[in-house]
Design a protein around this motif. Structure first.
Motif, short mmCIF file in Angstrom:
data_model
loop_
_atom_site.label_atom_id
_atom_site.label_comp_id
_atom_site.label_asym_id
_atom_site.label_seq_id
_atom_site.Cartn_x
_atom_site.Cartn_y
_atom_site.Cartn_z
N GLU A 210 0.80 -1.22 0.00
CA GLU A 210 0.00 0.00 0.00
C GLU A 210 0.84 1.28 0.00
O GLU A 210 0.37 2.31 -0.43
CB GLU A 210 -0.92 0.03 1.23
N ASN A 211 2.06 1.22 0.49
CA ASN A 211 2.89 2.41 0.65
C ASN A 211 3.59 2.76 -0.66
O ASN A 211 4.39 1.99 -1.18
CB ASN A 211 3.91 2.18 1.77
N ASP A 212 3.28 3.95 -1.20
CA ASP A 212 3.82 4.35 -2.50
C ASP A 212 5.34 4.49 -2.47
O ASP A 212 6.03 4.08 -3.41
CB ASP A 212 3.20 5.68 -2.95
N GLN A 213 5.88 5.09 -1.41
CA GLN A 213 7.32 5.33 -1.34
C GLN A 213 8.09 4.02 -1.23
O GLN A 213 9.14 3.85 -1.85
CB GLN A 213 7.63 6.25 -0.15
N ILE A 214 7.57 3.11 -0.42
CA ILE A 214 8.24 1.82 -0.29
C ILE A 214 8.21 1.07 -1.62
O ILE A 214 9.20 0.45 -2.03
CB ILE A 214 7.57 0.99 0.83
N MET A 215 7.07 1.15 -2.32
CA MET A 215 6.99 0.48 -3.61
C MET A 215 7.97 1.09 -4.61
O MET A 215 8.61 0.37 -5.38
CB MET A 215 5.57 0.54 -4.17
N ARG A 216 8.09 2.41 -4.59
CA ARG A 216 9.03 3.07 -5.50
C ARG A 216 10.46 2.59 -5.26
O ARG A 216 11.19 2.27 -6.20
CB ARG A 216 8.95 4.59 -5.31
N GLN A 217 10.85 2.52 -3.98
CA GLN A 217 12.19 2.04 -3.64
C GLN A 217 12.37 0.58 -4.04
O GLN A 217 13.41 0.19 -4.58
CB GLN A 217 12.42 2.20 -2.14
N ALA A 218 11.33 -0.22 -3.81
CA ALA A 218 11.40 -1.65 -4.15
C ALA A 218 11.53 -1.84 -5.66
O ALA A 218 12.31 -2.67 -6.14
CB ALA A 218 10.17 -2.37 -3.63
N VAL A 219 10.78 -1.07 -6.44
CA VAL A 219 10.83 -1.20 -7.91
C VAL A 219 12.24 -0.89 -8.41
O VAL A 219 12.79 -1.62 -9.25
CB VAL A 219 9.80 -0.26 -8.57
#
Length: 601
Positions: free
Chosen positions: A479-488
């Motif tokens: 759900e967390n946009d920033q965490i997803m951005r870092q993960a991508v």
């Protein structure tokens, strides 16, 4: 002026790190692998090299913690489902290799005049290959997931498990056993069984709740401390009752193999295991007594060649008997002909129990170390032979293994969205691994029958432990946009072969994911909104074909607006929201047609 105070082991640590930093890259550069670099570094700084260390045995005793942690990690990998997929290679091919090689080598030692107990320890000790060495070679070649790599891994897996009964064999062969009373033996056996039972019970029923409680604190260092405590604590308990420390770590790892924290524990332990295994191999290199080799050079040379040729031939024959092609059987044979690190553990235990004489232990240790050093050289000629076999038309039979039977998917984030995605995939029999960092979600999903593990989307070591480097697709459902951005960003850099599918929280997030170049993204409410709209239009009396036209038009305008926003910003394409619908266009066409019809005669 007084000399400045130097912390204990400071100089030794600097020397170890310096030797590793210099020797390992050079060894890898010339194709010999990191383990050879560690061994050579140990020889150079040891008592027969630059003499920075005079008592390598003390360092080797501490460095054996690397073997303890290695067995803990191996135990974590031995979940029943994986074992069942590889059962033929592990329990068939692996057991045949250990038993046949051990018996043949034992018979040779016995015929050479060695006592039966010495022959048993030496024969079965040399039957074991180096897990750390062979896995490193396979990974550096990129062949761990190849058919022959999987079979080699199956053999190594059984060898790692066989160290447990082999250590028990050493205990049974110990001379003091015959001097004990039946009462003493009974008490000792009861203590052994009690210690094993304690590790099993605690690991099976208490560790998962404890780690779940610790995970809720979101303190990574506490989880790391708990992982080390479990591995070393169980190892210490086994040593307290007279068994191997490695046995305790192995048992605790197996008990956690089905835990939801398995991949995180493996990732947390891995840096310590790698460093301590490096220290272990450096200490092994330091323990290589060049004067013993010089005094017994003929025995050592014949022993190394005999071990590698005999062991390699047996492995080749067994691999062929179990269905491998000639080319794959040769590759397995030249990957596993060396002695292994567990031979040192077995020989040390036998020497400490007065089974193995000191001189014999030193010669056997030299044979194991030199066989490790020569294994990469044996592999250098294999490519030429493999090319010849390929030109001769030798068929390479496909062997089903745990990594190639089906495409694998890693799902990160297992809320309602991730769970529905998982249901779609598993309904088709596709293999998935799921990660989440919320213990309550993990417990709920496990009660529903899902295999889900604790893990953080931004930790590459956890993603790799969960199979991210071999996954066909990685689905980010967090759900967390920033965490997803870092993960991508991390996944794209480290796992370039995996497709990245993402759940977008809103339109702005979808635009961001477009810019990051993910393979697929969808807003979490987009499809449900369309379904809602279809139901509303149906209730209002529109026919289904008209509803389908409207849906197609809305989808097309939405996609066109996304492209305009990527180029012009958030508010670009706003007019697309107010363009005429298919109904308005149809009404306009009908209105334009009516005047023409009225002019007809």
């Amino acid at each position: 002026m007084a000399a400045p105070h130097v912390p204990p082991f400071f100089v030794e640590t600097i020397m170890f790190l310096s030797a590793a930093v210099v020797a390992v890259p050079l060894a890898k550069r010339i194709g010999l692998g990191s383990v050879v670099g560690y061994l050579v570094a140990g020889v150079i700084i040891g008592p027969f090299g630059l003499k920075f260390f005079e008592e390598p045995q003390q360092i080797l005793t501490f460095a054996e913690l690397g073997v303890v942690l290695l067995l803990f990690v191996i135990g974590l990998e031995l979940e029943p489902a994986r074992l069942w997929k590889m059962k033929r290679d592990i329990f068939g091919l692996g057991s045949a290799q250990v038993i046949i090689t051990g018996v043949v080598l034992c018979a040779i030692f016995w015929l050479l005049g060695q006592p039966t107990n010495v022959a048993l320890v030496a024969g079965f000790g040399l039957a074991l290959s180096s897990t750390a060495f062979a896995i490193q070679i396979l990974q550096e070649r990129g062949q761990l997931s190849a058919p022959y790599g999987q079979r080699a891994f199956g053999i190594l897996l059984f060898q790692d498990m066989s160290i447990v009964p082999l250590l028990s064999m050493v205990s049974l062969l110990t001379p003091k056993m015959g001097q004990q009373s039946y009462t003493d033996v009974a008490i000792e056996v009861a203590m052994l069984v009690g210690a094993v039972a304690l590790v099993v019970i605690v690991g099976r029923f208490l560790l998962s709740p404890i780690f779940s409680f610790l995970a809720s604190s979101r303190a990574r260092e506490v989880m790391l401390a708990a992982a080390l405590l479990v591995a070393l604590g169980s190892a210490g308990l086994m040593q307290l009752v007279g068994l191997s420390m490695a046995l305790g770590a192995f048992l605790s790892g197996v008990m956690l193999a089905e835990s939801s924290f398995r991949h995180t524990l493996e990732a947390d332990i891995e840096p310590f295991r790698s460093l301590l295994m490096g220290l272990f191999f450096i200490a092994v290199g330091m323990a290589l007594q060049l004067d013993i080799i010089a005094a017994n050079w003929l025995i050592v040379a014949v022993g190394v060649l005999a071990l590698m040729i005999l062991k390699g031939s047996i492995i080749w024959g067994l691999a062929r008997a179990f269905g491998s092609s000639n080319s794959d059987a040769l590759r397995i044979a030249v990957t596993l002909p060396q002695g292994g690190e567990f031979a040192f553990v077995l020989f040390a235990a036998a020497s400490g129990s007065a089974i193995l004489p000191s001189d014999t232990n030193n010669i056997l240790t030299a044979i194991v170390i030199l066989s490790m050093l020569l294994t990469p050289l044996a592999g250098l000629g294999l490519d030429f032979l493999a090319r010849r076999l390929k030109k001769a038309g030798v068929p390479a039979e496909q062997i089903e293994g745990f990594g190639t039977a089906h495409p694998s998917v890693l799902i990160v984030g297992f809320g309602r969205f991730g769970m529905m995605v998982s249901q779609m995939l598993t309904s088709e029999g596709i293999s998935i691994t799921a990660l989440d960092n919320r213990p309550d979600r993990i417990n709920y999903a496990r009660k529903l029958g899902y295999s889900i593990y604790y893990g953080d989307a931004t930790r590459l070591d956890v993603l790799k432990a969960a199979g991210g480097d071999t996954a066909t697709l990685i689905a980010l459902c967090i759900e967390n946009d920033q965490i997803m951005r870092q993960a991508v960003k991390q996944i794209r850099a480290e796992f370039p072969n995996a497709a990245i599918y993402c759940r977008a929280t809103d339109r702005a997030h979808a635009l961001d994911l477009h810019r990051l170049g993910v393979d697929f993204q969808i807003r979490e409410t987009f499809e449900s909104s369309l379904v809602f709209g279809r139901a509303a239009l149906s209730f209002l009396g529109l026919p289904q074909d008209r509803i389908s036209e409207i849906e197609a038009d809305v989808r097309a305008r939405d996609e066109e607006r996304l492209q305009l926003q990527l180029e012009g910003g958030t508010y670009a394409g706003a007019e697309m929201l107010h363009q005429r619908t298919p109904r308005e266009e149809q009404e306009r066409s009908e209105a334009e047609a009516r005047p023409r019809e009225s002019n007809h005669p």
